[in-house]
Design a protein around this motif. Structure first.
Motif, PDB file in Angstrom:
ATOM      1  N   SER A 165      32.427  41.806  44.514  1.00  0.00           N
ATOM      2  CA  SER A 165      33.594  42.000  43.669  1.00  0.00           C
ATOM      3  C   SER A 165      34.701  41.115  44.226  1.00  0.00           C
ATOM      4  O   SER A 165      34.589  40.579  45.336  1.00  0.00           O
ATOM      5  N   GLU A 166      35.757  40.954  43.447  1.00  0.00           N
ATOM      6  CA  GLU A 166      36.785  39.980  43.834  1.00  0.00           C
ATOM      7  C   GLU A 166      37.394  40.274  45.198  1.00  0.00           C
ATOM      8  O   GLU A 166      37.647  39.366  45.994  1.00  0.00           O
ATOM      9  N   ASP A 167      37.629  41.539  45.521  1.00  0.00           N
ATOM     10  CA  ASP A 167      38.290  41.891  46.767  1.00  0.00           C
ATOM     11  C   ASP A 167      37.573  41.319  47.984  1.00  0.00           C
ATOM     12  O   ASP A 167      38.212  40.876  48.946  1.00  0.00           O
ATOM     13  N   TYR A 168      36.253  41.339  47.958  1.00  0.00           N
ATOM     14  CA  TYR A 168      35.472  40.927  49.118  1.00  0.00           C
ATOM     15  C   TYR A 168      35.486  39.414  49.339  1.00  0.00           C
ATOM     16  O   TYR A 168      35.121  38.955  50.429  1.00  0.00           O
ATOM     17  N   PHE A 169      35.881  38.657  48.362  1.00  0.00           N
ATOM     18  CA  PHE A 169      35.881  37.197  48.503  1.00  0.00           C
ATOM     19  C   PHE A 169      37.281  36.603  48.609  1.00  0.00           C
ATOM     20  O   PHE A 169      37.424  35.453  48.991  1.00  0.00           O
ATOM     21  N   THR A 170      38.300  37.369  48.247  1.00  0.00           N
ATOM     22  CA  THR A 170      39.665  36.852  48.300  1.00  0.00           C
ATOM     23  C   THR A 170      40.537  37.514  49.361  1.00  0.00           C
ATOM     24  O   THR A 170      41.561  36.951  49.758  1.00  0.00           O
ATOM     25  N   LYS A 171      40.144  38.706  49.843  1.00  0.00           N
ATOM     26  CA  LYS A 171      40.964  39.427  50.807  1.00  0.00           C
ATOM     27  C   LYS A 171      40.200  39.894  52.033  1.00  0.00           C
ATOM     28  O   LYS A 171      40.781  40.020  53.105  1.00  0.00           O
ATOM     29  N   THR A 172      38.917  40.179  51.890  1.00  0.00           N
ATOM     30  CA  THR A 172      38.129  40.813  52.943  1.00  0.00           C
ATOM     31  C   THR A 172      37.337  39.776  53.717  1.00  0.00           C
ATOM     32  O   THR A 172      36.803  38.820  53.147  1.00  0.00           O
ATOM     33  N   ALA A 173      37.244  39.995  55.033  1.00  0.00           N
ATOM     34  CA  ALA A 173      36.526  39.072  55.914  1.00  0.00           C
ATOM     35  C   ALA A 173      35.029  39.343  55.831  1.00  0.00           C
ATOM     36  O   ALA A 173      34.576  40.480  55.967  1.00  0.00           O
ATOM     37  N   THR A 198      38.264  45.393  42.343  1.00  0.00           N
ATOM     38  CA  THR A 198      38.044  46.835  42.374  1.00  0.00           C
ATOM     39  C   THR A 198      39.217  47.587  42.976  1.00  0.00           C
ATOM     40  O   THR A 198      39.627  48.638  42.470  1.00  0.00           O
ATOM     41  N   PHE A 199      39.775  47.054  44.048  1.00  0.00           N
ATOM     42  CA  PHE A 199      40.819  47.777  44.779  1.00  0.00           C
ATOM     43  C   PHE A 199      42.218  47.254  44.464  1.00  0.00           C
ATOM     44  O   PHE A 199      43.169  47.525  45.208  1.00  0.00           O
ATOM     45  N   CYS A 200      42.350  46.495  43.392  1.00  0.00           N
ATOM     46  CA  CYS A 200      43.668  46.032  42.965  1.00  0.00           C
ATOM     47  C   CYS A 200      44.318  47.094  42.084  1.00  0.00           C
ATOM     48  O   CYS A 200      43.638  47.914  41.458  1.00  0.00           O
ATOM     49  N   SER A 201      45.609  47.043  42.037  1.00  0.00           N
ATOM     50  CA  SER A 201      46.330  47.969  41.167  1.00  0.00           C
ATOM     51  C   SER A 201      47.388  47.185  40.398  1.00  0.00           C
ATOM     52  O   SER A 201      48.379  46.724  40.990  1.00  0.00           O
ATOM     53  N   PRO A 202      47.225  47.005  39.101  1.00  0.00           N
ATOM     54  CA  PRO A 202      46.079  47.451  38.287  1.00  0.00           C
ATOM     55  C   PRO A 202      44.858  46.556  38.478  1.00  0.00           C
ATOM     56  O   PRO A 202      44.970  45.432  38.957  1.00  0.00           O
ATOM     57  N   ARG A 203      43.709  47.038  38.098  1.00  0.00           N
ATOM     58  CA  ARG A 203      42.488  46.257  38.194  1.00  0.00           C
ATOM     59  C   ARG A 203      42.513  45.106  37.189  1.00  0.00           C
ATOM     60  O   ARG A 203      43.106  45.211  36.120  1.00  0.00           O
ATOM     61  N   ARG A 204      41.836  44.026  37.537  1.00  0.00           N
ATOM     62  CA  ARG A 204      41.789  42.855  36.649  1.00  0.00           C
ATOM     63  C   ARG A 204      40.373  42.319  36.581  1.00  0.00           C
ATOM     64  O   ARG A 204      39.576  42.493  37.506  1.00  0.00           O
ATOM     65  N   PHE A 205      40.090  41.666  35.490  1.00  0.00           N
ATOM     66  CA  PHE A 205      38.763  41.099  35.238  1.00  0.00           C
ATOM     67  C   PHE A 205      38.577  39.856  36.102  1.00  0.00           C
ATOM     68  O   PHE A 205      39.476  39.018  36.234  1.00  0.00           O
ATOM     69  N   TRP A 206      37.380  39.709  36.661  1.00  0.00           N
ATOM     70  CA  TRP A 206      37.061  38.597  37.571  1.00  0.00           C
ATOM     71  C   TRP A 206      35.619  38.145  37.286  1.00  0.00           C
ATOM     72  O   TRP A 206      34.673  38.604  37.911  1.00  0.00           O
ATOM     73  N   PRO A 207      35.415  37.216  36.382  1.00  0.00           N
ATOM     74  CA  PRO A 207      34.058  36.926  35.896  1.00  0.00           C
ATOM     75  C   PRO A 207      33.375  35.724  36.553  1.00  0.00           C
ATOM     76  O   PRO A 207      32.454  35.158  35.942  1.00  0.00           O
ATOM     77  N   ILE A 208      33.796  35.292  37.745  1.00  0.00           N
ATOM     78  CA  ILE A 208      33.271  34.037  38.301  1.00  0.00           C
ATOM     79  C   ILE A 208      31.763  34.132  38.536  1.00  0.00           C
ATOM     80  O   ILE A 208      30.978  33.298  38.052  1.00  0.00           O
ATOM     81  N   ILE A 209      31.313  35.129  39.286  1.00  0.00           N
ATOM     82  CA  ILE A 209      29.871  35.261  39.539  1.00  0.00           C
ATOM     83  C   ILE A 209      29.150  35.677  38.259  1.00  0.00           C
ATOM     84  O   ILE A 209      28.023  35.211  37.978  1.00  0.00           O
TER      85      ILE A 209
END
Length: 690
Positions: A630-638, A530-541
């Protein structure tokens, strides 16, 4: 006769030749020299030199044998030579074997005594070699007090081809120097030298106990011994440290943070409380006043009351990890009656240091308002501002408490007064569960270490922060009297210590474990960054949910929040999921929106009236987390997650309603069937105010 120094190349007499000469010497011989010259010569020869008199010692024996007649001059009574203090022989010296006739070698003419002198001239001590002849009847002891120089000894030893004579002379000289010079040859070498010289005549050297004790004390406290002892201590400490705390690289990395000072060293040896397995669990919620439920719908303890109980019962420590601190309504500059619960919690936190309770807080940085944290710091709280954006590119979105290392809170509620009265929240409190509390405390310690300026995430976390629970090795304990297996997950992977299951893995494996249904309630669900620039698709879940519904025919339900801050793209992804339920696929997937009605405040309270839940429940497992999906919360956020398995106790009627999985299922069904739910097709009404 003239005494001359033996040449270096002279060969000592053979034993057979020496015996023959001794026999000849014992027989009377007719000398061509005058009688008076002969007597003077014999007297000079038999007169002991000063060096011999100074070291002659009569060895007493029980039955001394009479001396042979031919050697009478050797046994004449003579005044005892004065003792020289420099040449005095110690009483501790070893007794040497009997030494008999000393045959004087040729003396140069200038050193021969004059026949007209009344008393013998004090001869100089020429450096000559003396031939040692064994005789059992003699009782003389000769010590060599003036050691030869290294060059002289080497010259004499090189010029003596007879191994037997060389060993005998060398042994006598070494024994004569006992106690005068340090010896670097061991007892084995002494014994071997004695055996080679004369094993029957040489007595065994035995040091007194005091001397032996001093000898071993000197060896023990010598420099090589101390260096070896220090090396062993350092090696032992290094092995223990690696076993206990992992790689030394991680220690050096943490030392750079300033977290490993002298104050932290006692923790290395401090014992931890025994892990308790009899735990109590309570599901807690925050229900805004604008929400209405039927009287028969389940209700649980409020988060406000659970927090106050934990703070009032705290005895030693309170550790809090939070996104931000705004427990007072000073952040919006408007006094609202609903903020009173937040003020009560803040006042309880403010009074902890004065009660002797250590308050430690790890909070995301920067914050919109630091009024609360600065006030707590002035009262003695330990505040660590963690700039996760510089570390991983995300934020600290974690929300949990650890009280006295035995009570735990995990849930969706922030340290915000709105989370207690204006936002729908859900969490769990576990009492007297030190096993889980200690494991969660390790995650908090990682956040605390990352506080401050100029820190970085170590390549390897210390072993002391390794996970004590995981997907493969969950904790086995009792929850409300029923058996359970549970573990903690964490995100992002950079903040997962050894053995820790990542939050994303926990969610996917929980979905894959489901056999009948998967119920999900989250604020945001977006299969993209969500917070990437540009946004990218992340279909794992998203792929895991599709596979569960379409492949295994598991009933999948999603309850997503609808409020002004919802992302429009999220509803497109949700529609792509729900469309799978249409024929001919017929995958059992349903998506609904949950709306929290506004309270009619004027002015309106920002960031309020939203379903902030983040949990999932299946027919086998219960998951309570702190992250949006979303991807941000699992790859960057604690963030953290609590996963509990009580599936094998659900079939038991007695006590079934006390399992977390069952309680969580009832909460989801209550919200799913409430009047606050909208179909996905009405999502445009959620964003029209944005």
């Amino acid at each position: 006769m003239r005494k001359r120094e033996p040449a270096r190349g002279d060969t000592p007499l053979r034993r057979s030749t020496r015996l023959q000469q001794e026999k000849t010497w014992e027989q009377p011989q007719v000398s061509k020299e005058p009688q008076h010259s002969k007597e003077r010569s014999i007297t000079d020869i038999l007169q002991p030199r000063e060096s011999i008199r100074a070291h002659r010692q009569v060895i007493p024996t029980k039955e001394p044998s009479p001396p042979p007649p031919s050697h009478g001059p050797l046994l004449l009574s003579e005044p005892e030579a004065p003792k020289d203090s420099k040449q005095a022989v110690s009483e501790k010296d070893n007794l040497l074997p009997p030494v008999v006739r000393l045959r004087r070698l040729d003396i140069p003419q200038e050193e021969e005594s004059s026949p007209h002198q009344n008393k013998p001239k004090e001869p100089r001590d020429p450096d000559v070699e003396w031939e040692v002849v064994k005789d059992q009847q003699a009782r003389l002891r000769v010590l060599e007090t003036r050691p030869r120089s290294t060059e002289e000894r080497a010259t004499v030893e090189q010029g003596a081809p007879s191994q037997q004579g060389m060993v005998a002379n060398r042994t006598l000289r070494q024994q004569a120097r006992v106690g005068l010079a340090p010896r670097w040859w061991g007892p084995a070498s002494q014994i071997q030298a004695r055996k080679e010289s004369d094993p029957h005549k040489l007595p065994r050297t035995t040091l007194p106990p005091q001397a032996r004790s001093e000898k071993w004390t000197k060896r023990l406290f010598s420099l090589p011994s101390l260096c070896l002892l220090l090396f062993l201590l350092v090696l032992g400490f290094a092995c223990w440290f690696i076993w206990r705390y992992g790689s030394p690289v991680s220690f050096l990395g943490l030392a750079a943070y300033g977290q490993w000072g002298l104050s932290s060293m006692p923790r290395l040896w401090s014992g931890t409380e025994e892990c308790t397995t009899q735990c109590s669990l309570v599901l807690v919620e925050s229900i805004p006043g604008s929400l209405t439920y039927r009287p028969e719908d389940p209700r649980h303890l409020s988060i406000y009351q659970a927090w106050m109980d934990l703070l009032n019962g705290a005895n030693s420590s309170v550790d809090i990890a939070a996104f931000y601190f705004t427990l007072r309504d000073s952040d919006i500059k408007v006094e609202d009656p609903s903020s009173q619960q937040g003020r009560d919690v803040f006042d309880s936190l403010l009074g902890l240091p004065s009660r002797g309770v250590k308050l430690s807080i790890a909070v995301n940085s920067p914050q919109m308002s630091e009024d609360d944290t600065e006030e707590l710091a002035r009262q003695g709280a330990d505040i660590q501002y963690v700039n996760m954006k510089d570390l991983t590119g995300g934020i600290v979105h974690t929300k949990f408490w650890v009280v006295d290392q035995k009570h735990v809170y995990i849930g969706s509620a922030n340290m915000d007064w709105r989370s207690l009265t204006q936002v729908k929240e859900l969490g769990a409190v576990l009492y007297n569960c030190s096993c889980l509390a200690q494991d969660l405390g390790r995650i908090f310690a990682m956040y605390h270490m990352l506080g401050g300026e100029g820190v970085s995430i170590p390549a390897t976390w210390p072993a002391s922060l390794a996970a004590e629970s995981s997907l493969d090795q969950p904790l086995k304990l009792q929850l409300n009297g029923a058996g359970a297996e549970l573990y903690l997950s964490s995100s992002p992977p950079a903040l997962c210590s050894a053995g820790r299951t990542s939050d994303l893995t926990a969610i996917v494996r929980t979905i894959e474990d489901a056999q009948a249904f998967v119920y999900i309630a989250v604020m945001d669900y977006e299969p993209q960054c969500t917070f990437c620039s540009p946004r990218r698709f992340w279909p794992i879940i998203d792929d895991a949910l599709r596979a569960a519904a379409c492949d295994r025919r598991v009933n999948v339900r999603l309850l997503i929040s609808c409020w002004p801050h919802s992302h429009p793209a999220m509803f497109v992804f949700l529609e792509s999921l729900s469309i799978l339920s249409q024929k001919p696929l017929g995958c059992p997937i349903e998506v609904n929106l949950f709306v929290v009605p506004g309270g009619g405040e004027r002015p309106p309270i920002p960031y309020s009236h939203v379903n902030h839940n983040k949990y999932m429940v299946t027919d086998r497992l219960a998951y309570i987390g702190t992250s949006n999906w979303s991807e941000d919360y699992f790859t960057k956020t604690a963030g953290v997650g609590l996963i509990i398995n009580q599936s094998y106790h659900d079939s038991i009627t007695a006590g079934q309603e006390f399992t977390l999985r069952h309680q969580l299922e009832q909460v989801f069904l209550r919200d799913w069937d409430s009047s606050n739910v909208l179909p996905l097709s009405s999502h445009r009404s959620c964003t029209k105010k944005n």
